[in-house]
Design an enzyme around this catalytic site. Structure first.
Site, PDB file in Angstrom:
ATOM      1  N   CYS A 193       0.516   5.021  -2.959  1.00  0.00           N
ATOM      2  CA  CYS A 193       1.906   5.501  -2.916  1.00  0.00           C
ATOM      3  C   CYS A 193       2.694   4.709  -1.883  1.00  0.00           C
ATOM      4  CB  CYS A 193       1.979   6.982  -2.531  1.00  0.00           C
ATOM      5  SG  CYS A 193       1.294   8.117  -3.728  1.00  0.00           S
ATOM      6  N   ASP A 194       3.975   4.574  -2.120  1.00  0.00           N
ATOM      7  CA  ASP A 194       4.844   4.008  -1.102  1.00  0.00           C
ATOM      8  C   ASP A 194       6.258   4.522  -1.314  1.00  0.00           C
ATOM      9  OD1 ASP A 194       4.505   1.712   1.085  1.00  0.00           O
ATOM     10  OD2 ASP A 194       6.553   1.695   0.336  1.00  0.00           O
TER      11      ASP A 194
END
Length: 203
Positions: free
Chosen positions: A76-77
């Protein structure tokens, strides 16, 4: 509760304690392997695309490691889109202060890229979740006090909903968890695309 001997291993390719906390609260028990990806070296045409590409890079860096064999790897980012620009973690206290003075009284869109790779099959799925965030109008003194805590230096957009900046966020339109760092509804859909039910990962 599922049989731990049969349950698939879940790996979070992120050092974010907020993401880990969200997954644990949802009944999951991920291992954590930090990707080591140089986020500054990755570019994309739009903030939403950047968030997705970063998530893919993180998951991709971890899935090739021996300790990830057979696991489901989640990357995730997050970035905050404001005026068409992608704002990640601020560079320093001065940057965080300037960010808040620009954001107050306005709305931005928090974009979180999600990527899930099944190390057992090599299959990969990814998508970006978006949540509109309406910021309040903290005073210069409040901004200075917040920046002095150090918290905004470690979070995308220099704010978070689960910390000291929560009183400075008036409202959101979309998934609350996405702003913290991970959209559980989107994760469920991505896992389903890989023929994995999120309930089978419960501990």
């Amino acid at each position: 509760m599922t049989d731990s001997s049969a349950r698939r291993r879940l790996i979070l390719a992120s050092q974010s304690p907020a993401r880990l906390g969200l997954l644990r609260q949802a009944g999951l028990a991920p291992e954590v392997i930090v990707s080591g990806v140089d986020e500054d070296a990755i570019t994309a045409a739009t903030p939403a695309e950047l968030a997705r590409v970063l998530a893919e890079a993180k998951a991709g860096a971890v899935v090739t490691r021996e300790e990830a064999a057979g696991a489901l790897v989640v990357g995730c980012d997050s970035v905050l889109e404001l005026d068409g620009q992608a704002l990640g973690k601020p560079a320093d206290a001065e940057d965080a202060t300037a960010r808040w003075k620009t954001m107050r009284g306005r709305s931005g869109v928090l974009r979180t890229g999600h990527c899930v790779i099944d190390a057992a099959t090599g299959r990969s799925v990814s998508a970006t979740a978006s949540t509109t965030v309406r910021f309040g109008e903290p005073t210069d003194a409040e901004i200075a006090a917040y920046v002095a805590t150090g918290e905004p230096l470690y979070v995308a957009g220099a704010f978070t909903l689960d910390g000291r900046s929560a009183p400075f966020v008036e409202s959101i339109d979309g998934d609350h968890g996405n702003v913290i760092g991970l959209s559980l509804p989107l994760l469920r859909r991505l896992l389903a695309e890989l023929d994995v039910a999120i309930t089978d990962l419960w501990v």
